[in-house]
Design an enzyme around this catalytic site. Sequence first.
Site, short mmCIF file in Angstrom:
data_model
loop_
_atom_site.label_atom_id
_atom_site.label_comp_id
_atom_site.label_asym_id
_atom_site.label_seq_id
_atom_site.Cartn_x
_atom_site.Cartn_y
_atom_site.Cartn_z
N TYR A 39 29.45 -26.63 -37.28
CA TYR A 39 29.16 -27.04 -38.65
C TYR A 39 30.45 -27.25 -39.44
O TYR A 39 30.63 -28.28 -40.11
CB TYR A 39 28.30 -25.98 -39.34
CG TYR A 39 28.25 -26.13 -40.84
CD1 TYR A 39 27.51 -27.14 -41.44
CD2 TYR A 39 28.97 -25.27 -41.67
CE1 TYR A 39 27.48 -27.29 -42.81
CE2 TYR A 39 28.95 -25.41 -43.04
CZ TYR A 39 28.21 -26.41 -43.61
OH TYR A 39 28.20 -26.56 -44.98
N LYS A 47 31.88 -30.80 -41.14
CA LYS A 47 32.24 -30.98 -42.54
C LYS A 47 33.68 -31.44 -42.69
O LYS A 47 34.01 -32.24 -43.58
CB LYS A 47 32.00 -29.69 -43.31
CG LYS A 47 30.54 -29.32 -43.47
CD LYS A 47 29.77 -30.32 -44.34
CE LYS A 47 30.17 -30.21 -45.80
NZ LYS A 47 29.38 -31.15 -46.65
#
Length: 288
Positions: free
Chosen positions: A124, A128
């Site tokens: 994750y 990002k």
Amino acid sequence: MRVAVLGAAGQLGRDLCPRLSGTVVPLSRAHIDLEKPETIAAHLAADRPDVLVNCAAYNFVDKAEADPGPAFAANGLGVRLLAQACATAGVKLVHVSTDYVFGLDADRTTPFTEDDAPGPVSAYGLSKLVGEYATRAAHPGHLVVRTCGLYGVWGSGGKGGNFVETMLRVAGQGKPLRVVNDQRCTPSYTADVAEAVAGLVRAGASGLYHVTNSGSCTWYELAAEIFRRAGVTADLSPITSAQFAAPARRPPYSVLSNAKLAAAGVPAPRPWPEALAAYLEERARPRA
């Protein structure tokens, strides 16, 4: 000024929309889906915003560790296409990112500035960071805002609520709470983050900015403060990240420095305990 907000129904988007100046156009995934690039240009042409604030993201941290495809599709490729479309249409893009782009420096003890090298420790966080770099490469007039540990009254339901609500709910059920005490960050109230982001938009700021409440704590320390301020007795004890054994690693230290905000004429948000108290007061009031 006409400002479109993607992810307007989320907890940050709901607090941001009423704080922005000019005409605000709330957008949802039904309007622009970052996993469906054909939806992007059509809505930019139809809505014709001067600024687009992207609060949308794939944020299922543990699911992304086992299946990173959706995270990279939305947070990486989707953001790249959004940035390219905004640059082509002459729309300023404000993209919201996360403290999870840090974590590799396990010995860190001082807040990260915008000039510090990132180093994510999860799929994750990496997705990002890809979105950040894609925005910066594709859109010269970008504004990227990193924040941390968001909670707000509009996140009290929906996708599992937020950390504050989870703590209060589980304590109310009389269940024991074992909360990690070796991850230090800054929990941030969406109302305060939204006010600062709106200030950056009004100031015409560009580049990379950190926006969180000030100070820092561990998740265990936050839980203890929640119960103290709410007058709740809870069976609370600290554990390590290894004991919690989440599928995805979290940054052991991801406190962000707000010092750069002053250069844009935007006041730094208040200390996190004060923000938590304000949140607890706000959640007790009826919402329209």
